[in-house]
Design an enzyme around this catalytic site. Structure first.
Site, PDB file in Angstrom:
ATOM      1  N   ASP A 334       0.972  -1.212   0.098  1.00 47.92           N
ATOM      2  CA  ASP A 334      -0.036  -0.074   0.158  1.00 47.92           C
ATOM      3  C   ASP A 334       0.822   1.257   0.069  1.00 47.92           C
ATOM      4  O   ASP A 334       1.883   1.188   0.308  1.00 47.92           O
ATOM      5  CB  ASP A 334      -0.903  -0.028   1.167  1.00 47.92           C
ATOM      6  CG  ASP A 334      -1.955  -1.056   1.063  1.00 47.92           C
ATOM      7  OD1 ASP A 334      -2.289  -1.519  -0.020  1.00 47.92           O
ATOM      8  OD2 ASP A 334      -2.565  -1.506   2.328  1.00 47.92           O
ATOM      9  N   TYR A 398       6.241  -9.436   7.500  1.00 45.45           N
ATOM     10  CA  TYR A 398       5.743  -8.172   7.842  1.00 45.45           C
ATOM     11  C   TYR A 398       6.099  -7.934   9.210  1.00 45.45           C
ATOM     12  O   TYR A 398       6.199  -8.719  10.107  1.00 45.45           O
ATOM     13  CB  TYR A 398       4.230  -8.015   7.645  1.00 45.45           C
ATOM     14  CG  TYR A 398       3.756  -8.238   6.344  1.00 45.45           C
ATOM     15  CD1 TYR A 398       3.481  -7.336   5.339  1.00 45.45           C
ATOM     16  CD2 TYR A 398       3.588  -9.809   5.871  1.00 45.45           C
ATOM     17  CE1 TYR A 398       3.025  -7.530   3.940  1.00 45.45           C
ATOM     18  CE2 TYR A 398       3.110  -9.854   4.477  1.00 45.45           C
ATOM     19  CZ  TYR A 398       2.672  -8.759   3.621  1.00 45.45           C
ATOM     20  OH  TYR A 398       2.254  -9.031   2.309  1.00 45.45           O
ATOM     21  N   TYR A 476      -3.682 -10.044   3.511  1.00 41.88           N
ATOM     22  CA  TYR A 476      -3.853  -8.755   4.214  1.00 41.88           C
ATOM     23  C   TYR A 476      -3.786  -8.727   5.640  1.00 41.88           C
ATOM     24  O   TYR A 476      -4.577  -9.031   6.282  1.00 41.88           O
ATOM     25  CB  TYR A 476      -5.106  -8.138   3.446  1.00 41.88           C
ATOM     26  CG  TYR A 476      -5.475  -8.179   2.087  1.00 41.88           C
ATOM     27  CD1 TYR A 476      -5.196  -7.081   1.254  1.00 41.88           C
ATOM     28  CD2 TYR A 476      -6.085  -9.475   1.200  1.00 41.88           C
ATOM     29  CE1 TYR A 476      -5.479  -7.108  -0.232  1.00 41.88           C
ATOM     30  CE2 TYR A 476      -6.070  -9.280   0.048  1.00 41.88           C
ATOM     31  CZ  TYR A 476      -5.945  -8.183  -0.783  1.00 41.88           C
ATOM     32  OH  TYR A 476      -6.174  -8.256  -1.982  1.00 41.88           O
TER      33      TYR A 476
END
EC number: 5.4.99.25
Length: 519
Positions: A334, A398, A476
């Site tokens: 993003d 992440y 996500y």
């Protein structure tokens, strides 16, 4: 084999085109093959013709001898003038004349076929075996009014040929080759390929040869033309023909000499790091004007000043002088997410480049001067690299800063022990994730299964903690944390029984065979 000339009777094919019908037989050129086959057919016809002429001459001799005998024969008065014998002789003579008539018909058919072979370019047939009237073109009165059609009498068999129309004429080939050399002069390339575009009528003719006449050994004219033109261009350009990976495909219509260039793209692959938030991966059109330019976007047509794609592509395009570009990456982050570690694998595709050979180290230095994006490991790639990045599953690591919704703090027990336990609960956990609301406008509404393989949770203060996860690509993370109104199950908010959200997110690594995970 067309021993009855049925194909030539429908299509007056020149020697080259006739040989192309049998292109898959014997290793020889189509013109030589066609000449050879026609020669064999002509020899077969001539042999039959000689036999028929000999048979006819024998019958003529028999009739002649029979007539001489009848004239000199004495009439036997005692046998009633021998009327029965005369009647039998007349019957026999009539029978022989009928045979001669049948032979003449056969001779005429063979001569028509031999004339057709001569007419379509086969030399060496004796003149006495040719019907001269058939050699002349049958031009109607209307056609004679046209000067162009009047000149048909002087056309060669190749020019009359309905298949090739003499496109293999060396002058035609040289003219097309010179046009191609001129068209290619502004492009840098190492390998090329010739493609041939055929008019509809030629395609129909080729299909008819295969279906009506059941010829399975036919080669399309496009193949032979590309082969012959390729030989000439190889010498003129001093570059090889490459059927597998040509830099440029030259499409040619041999009947009108029109040329179309298909400039194949170049691919440059590497890895990029995004060290600054607020940069989208690709160009976004301004939401207000949809790219046309307005006051809100300062007439740039862009929603954001720049993007990862533009930063990487600009120095490449300045040198390659392509007509366009496209960034293909192993996933996307993003706009508010950093991409760190060794970077995200990507391929930049340059469309219709005029320059193909570039100093990639110099380009890499140019890109890395711009704040926010860094590239490494630049090298030339291939089209399959795009498919690999798009289709090959990548695992990712992440790091997220997770915060608890402020107004919920009083209503929920938030203890550090729960955060520590969360690491164990997330390990090897299956996640069923329905397409998030925020991307549902561009992605199909599906439930996708993703897995978390490893997780580390570290408390920061009474309302936030650090979350590191090693998981499947395509998960996500923001929705893994919030639950997305129940569309992601289980979620961290659900496991902790307290509403959470992702305050900051960073992609730490994109793992592949060149960057494996060591957890």
């Amino acid at each position: 084999m067309d021993y009855e000339n049925k194909i030539l009777q429908k299509y007056n094919l020149c020697n080259r085109c006739y040989g192309r019908i049998y292109a898959k037989l014997m290793r020889m050129g189509n013109k030589d093959r066609g000449t050879s086959i026609k020669t064999v057919i002509a020899m077969n016809f001539e042999e039959k013709l000689k036999d028929l002429i000999e048979e006819k001459n024998n019958l003529i001799d028999i009739i002649s001898n029979s007539q001489d005998i009848n004239e000199n024969e004495e009439i036997d008065e005692n046998t009633k003038n021998n009327e029965d014998t005369e009647n039998k002789a007349d019957d026999k003579s009539q029978s022989n004349e009928e045979k001669i008539q049948e032979i003449d018909e056969k001779i005429n058919i063979i001569k028509e076929n031999l004339t057709l072979l001569r007419k379509t370019g086969l030399n060496g047939i004796k003149n006495e075996y040719i019907i001269e009237e058939l050699l002349k073109d049958d031009i109607t009165r209307e056609e004679n009014e046209s000067e162009e059609n009047e000149s048909n009498i002087f056309l060669t068999p190749e020019q009359k040929c309905p298949w090739c129309k003499d496109v293999f004429n060396i002058q035609n080939l040289e003219e097309i080759a010179d046009k191609i050399v001129e068209a290619l002069s502004e492009y840098e390339f190492d390998r090329f390929l010739i493609g041939t575009r055929l008019p509809k009528r030629i395609k129909e003719l080729e299909k008819d040869l295969e279906t009506t006449f059941n010829e399975k050994n036919t080669e399309s004219l496009r193949n032979e033309f590309g082969r012959e033109l390729g030989k000439i261009l190889t010498k003129k350009l001093e570059k090889p023909v490459d059927k597998e990976t040509p830099d440029i495909v030259v499409m040619v219509n041999p009947y009108n000499q029109k040329i179309y260039l298909q400039i194949n793209p170049i691919f440059i692959k590497g890895r990029y790091r995004k060290t600054k938030r607020g940069i989208p991966q690709s160009h976004w059109d301004c939401r207000s004007c949809r790219g046309k330019g307005c006051e809100k976007c300062n007439f740039t047509g862009k929603q954001y000043p720049t993007s990862v794609e533009e930063i990487i592509a600009e120095p490449v395009m300045n040198i390659a002088k392509g007509s366009g570009e496209a960034l293909h990456a192993a996933g996307r982050e993003d706009i508010d997410v950093k991409m760190l570690g060794k970077g995200r694998p990507f391929v930049i595709e340059v469309k219709e480049p005029k320059v193909r050979k570039m100093d990639l180290l110099k380009i890499m230095d140019e890109i890395n001067k711009i704040e926010g994006v860094e590239v490494s490991d630049l090298e030339y790639g291939v089209k399959n690299d795009v498919r690999f990045f798009k289709n090959e599953p990548h695992t990712k690591t992440y790091c997220a800063l997770v915060s608890i919704v402020d107004e919920e703090l009083e209503n929920h027990d938030f203890e550090n022990d729960k955060i520590v336990e969360l690491s164990e609960k997330l390990e090897n956990l299956r996640i069923d994730q329905r397409t998030p609301h925020r991307v549902s406008h561009r992605r199909a509404d599906l439930v996708r299964v993703r897995n978390i393989y490893k997780a580390w949770c570290e408390p920061i203060d009474e309302k936030s903690f650090k979350l590191t996860v090693y998981c499947d690509g395509g998960l996500y993370i923001k929705e893994l944390i919030s639950g997305d109104e129940g569309r992601t199950k289980p979620s961290i908010s659900e496991i902790l029984d307290i509403p959470c959200y992702c305050k900051l997110l960073t992609v730490m690594e994109v793992h592949d065979e060149n960057n494996p995970a060591n957890y």
